[in-house]
Design a protein around this motif. Structure first.
Motif, PDB file in Angstrom:
ATOM      1  N   GLN A 136       0.860  -1.185   0.000  1.00  0.00           N
ATOM      2  CA  GLN A 136       0.000   0.000   0.000  1.00  0.00           C
ATOM      3  C   GLN A 136       0.898   1.237   0.000  1.00  0.00           C
ATOM      4  O   GLN A 136       1.778   1.354   0.856  1.00  0.00           O
ATOM      5  N   ILE A 137       0.692   2.114  -0.959  1.00  0.00           N
ATOM      6  CA  ILE A 137       1.415   3.399  -0.971  1.00  0.00           C
ATOM      7  C   ILE A 137       0.369   4.507  -0.890  1.00  0.00           C
ATOM      8  O   ILE A 137      -0.463   4.667  -1.792  1.00  0.00           O
ATOM      9  N   MET A 138       0.395   5.226   0.226  1.00  0.00           N
ATOM     10  CA  MET A 138      -0.583   6.298   0.425  1.00  0.00           C
ATOM     11  C   MET A 138      -0.142   7.541  -0.362  1.00  0.00           C
ATOM     12  O   MET A 138       1.047   7.803  -0.522  1.00  0.00           O
ATOM     13  N   CYS A 139      -1.128   8.296  -0.780  1.00  0.00           N
ATOM     14  CA  CYS A 139      -0.932   9.602  -1.409  1.00  0.00           C
ATOM     15  C   CYS A 139       0.166   9.629  -2.480  1.00  0.00           C
ATOM     16  O   CYS A 139       1.091  10.467  -2.412  1.00  0.00           O
ATOM     17  N   PRO A 140       0.094   8.733  -3.471  1.00  0.00           N
ATOM     18  CA  PRO A 140       1.115   8.728  -4.533  1.00  0.00           C
ATOM     19  C   PRO A 140       1.217  10.070  -5.253  1.00  0.00           C
ATOM     20  O   PRO A 140       2.291  10.439  -5.732  1.00  0.00           O
ATOM     21  N   SER A 141       0.118  10.824  -5.281  1.00  0.00           N
ATOM     22  CA  SER A 141       0.155  12.118  -5.990  1.00  0.00           C
ATOM     23  C   SER A 141       0.968  13.159  -5.233  1.00  0.00           C
ATOM     24  O   SER A 141       1.271  14.221  -5.782  1.00  0.00           O
ATOM     25  N   SER A 142       1.330  12.856  -3.962  1.00  0.00           N
ATOM     26  CA  SER A 142       2.209  13.803  -3.269  1.00  0.00           C
ATOM     27  C   SER A 142       3.645  13.645  -3.790  1.00  0.00           C
ATOM     28  O   SER A 142       4.469  14.537  -3.642  1.00  0.00           O
ATOM     29  N   ILE A 143       3.941  12.496  -4.398  1.00  0.00           N
ATOM     30  CA  ILE A 143       5.270  12.286  -5.001  1.00  0.00           C
ATOM     31  C   ILE A 143       5.217  12.632  -6.496  1.00  0.00           C
ATOM     32  O   ILE A 143       6.067  13.346  -7.002  1.00  0.00           O
TER      33      ILE A 143
END
Ligand code: AKG
Length: 237
Positions: free
Chosen positions: A60-67
């Motif tokens: 699970q990778i949270m908030c991919p759009s922050s990267i």
């Protein structure tokens, strides 16, 4: 039609949310994030709770759009937001996004749960998650199963193993299996009971999940320091 089904059952399938060109573009970003354990370290965990000891089973990778901020401008995010507004109202906005990948040959299920158990209690309870199949999803690689709406209460939840996903106890007798082609999606609300089985195939099962709720509720969460990157735990009983 989709709205009626969603409001009645708590979930609905939506075919062709995105086309093959868009799938390829999202798939490339997805794979880059999945492969980059350094950049994603602070947002990454194993939903199976067993990942610390070996190979990740359910990444699970949270908030991919922050990267990868370009995701926010993608057709995928725009199209999912448009549908979320249609289902629950024009004040819907993106609260958070996440990637969930089931690694090949991992007979590890995502246990039965309601998403709202992870969230703080909010006065306006409208929320919808859009689960987008980047890879074709079917029973043998862990597509989603939903139980048609029972009522709007949150059952008692607990982690299935230390650090793992939350689960609750409820009969799966009425659960509906929802296979998806790549680019299709489902929408489910925060109270809808759902789970997925393990991935028994030789390929990844990648899903991109976008969660939408009223703008005012997102503002409330942020004022309380909630941005969905914190530890996995029961917040709503
Ligand atoms: O992808 C999965 O296996 C589970 C996803 C899920 O529980 C969710 O999107 O709420």
């Amino acid at each position: 039609m989709e709205k009626k089904l969603f409001l009645e059952k708590g979930f609905v399938k939506w075919t062709n949310l995105i086309d093959s060109e868009e799938i390829n573009s999202i798939s490339n970003v997805y794979q880059t994030l999945l492969n980059d354990k350094t950049k994603t370290q602070h947002l990454r965990s194993d939903l199976s709770g067993l990942g610390k000891k070996g190979k990740e089973k359910i990444t699970q990778i949270m908030c991919p759009s922050s990267i990868h901020k370009s995701l926010l401008k993608s057709l995928t995010y725009k199209s999912a937001l448009q549908k979320a507004k249609y289902l629950l109202g024009d004040d819907m906005e993106l609260d958070f996004d996440m990637l969930i990948n089931k690694s090949p040959n991992t007979a590890t299920e995502t246990p039965l749960h309601q998403d709202a158990a992870y969230w703080i209690s909010m006065p306006d309870k409208r929320a919808v998650s859009c689960w987008i199949a980047i890879d074709k999803a079917e029973e043998k690689n862990g597509c989603m199963w939903f139980i048609p709406r029972v009522n709007e209460t949150i059952l008692p939840h607990q982690p299935n193993v230390e650090g793992g996903a939350l689960y609750c106890d409820f009969s799966k007798e009425k659960a509906e299996c929802v296979p998806l082609e790549s680019g299709d999606c489902t929408f489910h609300d925060g109270y809808t009971l759902h789970f997925s089985k393990g991935n028994l195939t030789k390929r990844n099962r990648r899903a991109l999940i976008l969660n939408f709720r009223p703008k005012k509720m997102i503002e409330l969460e942020r004022s309380l320091g909630i941005d969905h990157t914190g530890v996995r735990k029961v917040r709503n009983k």
